[in-house]
Design an enzyme around this catalytic site. Structure first.
Site, PDB file in Angstrom:
ATOM      1  N   CYS A  46       0.846  -1.188   0.000  1.00 52.28           N
ATOM      2  CA  CYS A  46       0.000   0.000   0.000  1.00 52.28           C
ATOM      3  C   CYS A  46       0.887   1.246   0.000  1.00 52.28           C
ATOM      4  O   CYS A  46       1.812   1.360   0.809  1.00 52.28           O
ATOM      5  CB  CYS A  46      -0.911  -0.017   1.231  1.00 52.28           C
ATOM      6  SG  CYS A  46      -1.911   1.477   1.412  1.00 52.28           S
ATOM      7  N   CYS A  60       0.402   3.080   3.624  1.00 50.41           N
ATOM      8  CA  CYS A  60       0.883   2.579   4.924  1.00 50.41           C
ATOM      9  C   CYS A  60       1.898   1.440   4.827  1.00 50.41           C
ATOM     10  O   CYS A  60       2.308   0.910   5.851  1.00 50.41           O
ATOM     11  CB  CYS A  60      -0.312   2.140   5.772  1.00 50.41           C
ATOM     12  SG  CYS A  60      -1.125   0.639   5.173  1.00 50.41           S
ATOM     13  N   CYS A  97      -5.045   0.601   6.437  1.00 53.60           N
ATOM     14  CA  CYS A  97      -5.349   2.041   6.481  1.00 53.60           C
ATOM     15  C   CYS A  97      -6.684   2.396   5.847  1.00 53.60           C
ATOM     16  O   CYS A  97      -7.114   3.545   5.928  1.00 53.60           O
ATOM     17  CB  CYS A  97      -4.222   2.851   5.842  1.00 53.60           C
ATOM     18  SG  CYS A  97      -4.117   2.730   4.044  1.00 53.60           S
ATOM     19  N   CYS A  99      -8.054  -5.411  -9.846  1.00 61.31           N
ATOM     20  CA  CYS A  99      -7.611  -4.340 -10.731  1.00 61.31           C
ATOM     21  C   CYS A  99      -7.244  -3.134  -9.863  1.00 61.31           C
ATOM     22  O   CYS A  99      -8.118  -2.470  -9.311  1.00 61.31           O
ATOM     23  CB  CYS A  99      -8.748  -4.021 -11.691  1.00 61.31           C
ATOM     24  SG  CYS A  99      -8.294  -2.964 -13.056  1.00 61.31           S
TER      25      CYS A  99
END
Length: 162
Positions: free
Chosen positions: A80, A83, A131, A151
Site C-alpha cells: 500500500c 501505509c 489504512c 484491478c
C-alpha cells in the site's frame, strides 16, 4: 390533467430511484471505519502525493496505462502506498489488458472489500486492510485458480523488490 399526474409520477419515480445511488456516493468506507493505521485527513494530505491522496482517500481512479507498475516484472511484493501494508505477491500479477496492474489473489488478511455504487451499479471495492485506502476493484473475470481480477490503481501501490 392526465399529463400533469403522469409528469408528477415520473418525477417522483426518478427522484426515488436516485436516492440510493446518491446516498452511496457519500463518505467512502475508508473515512467511515476505524482502521489500524488510520490518520486524520490533514496527516494523509501531508504524507501522500496529490495522485495518491485522490486515489487512496477519495476513491479516485488513475488513467489506464499511466502506471509504471504495469511494466514491472521483477519478483517482489506490492504494498500500500499509504501505509506499506503488504498486499500482493508478484507471483500473482498478470497482464489483464485493462491498463491497470492486476492480480489474481491478495496476500492473506491484506485487503478489505466493500460495495461501491459510484457509477450507478454495484462493484466490489478493494481497500487496504490496515489504512482503509481505496486500491481499486475486484472482478470475476480473472485467471485460474481464483477467477478473480484485482484491478489496482498503480498510484495506490508501491513495489518492493525481493
Amino acid at each position: 390533467m392526465i399529463h400533469s399526474h403522469r409528469r408528477s409520477f415520473l418525477s417522483w419515480l426518478g427522484a426515488s430511484a436516485a436516492v440510493p445511488i446518491l446516498a452511496a456516493c457519500g463518505a467512502s468506507p475508508a473515512q467511515a471505519r476505524s482502521w489500524p493505521k488510520g490518520m486524520s485527513d490533514a496527516q494523509w494530505k501531508t504524507k501522500l502525493t496529490k495522485a495518491q491522496y485522490t486515489i487512496l482517500r477519495e476513491a479516485g481512479t488513475e488513467r489506464p496505462y499511466s502506471s509504471p507498475l504495469n511494466k514491472e516484472k521483477r519478483r517482489g511484493t506490492y504494498v500500500c502506498a499509504g501505509c506499506n501494508n503488504d498486499l500482493y505477491s508478484s507471483a500473482t500479477k498478470f497482464e489483464s489488458g485493462t491498463g491497470w496492474p492486476s492480480f489474481w489473489k491478495p496476500l492473506p488478511g491484506a485487503i478489505a472489500t466493500d460495495t461501491d455504487y459510484k457509477i450507478g451499479y454495484p462493484r466490489t471495492e478493494v481497500l487496504c486492510a490496515d489504512c482503509g485506502g481505496h486500491l481499486g476493484h475486484v472482478f470475476d473475470d480473472g485467471p485460474k485458480p481464483t477467477g478473480k481480477r484485482y484491478c489496482m490503481n498503480g498510484a495506490a501501490i508501491k513495489f518492493r523488490a525481493a
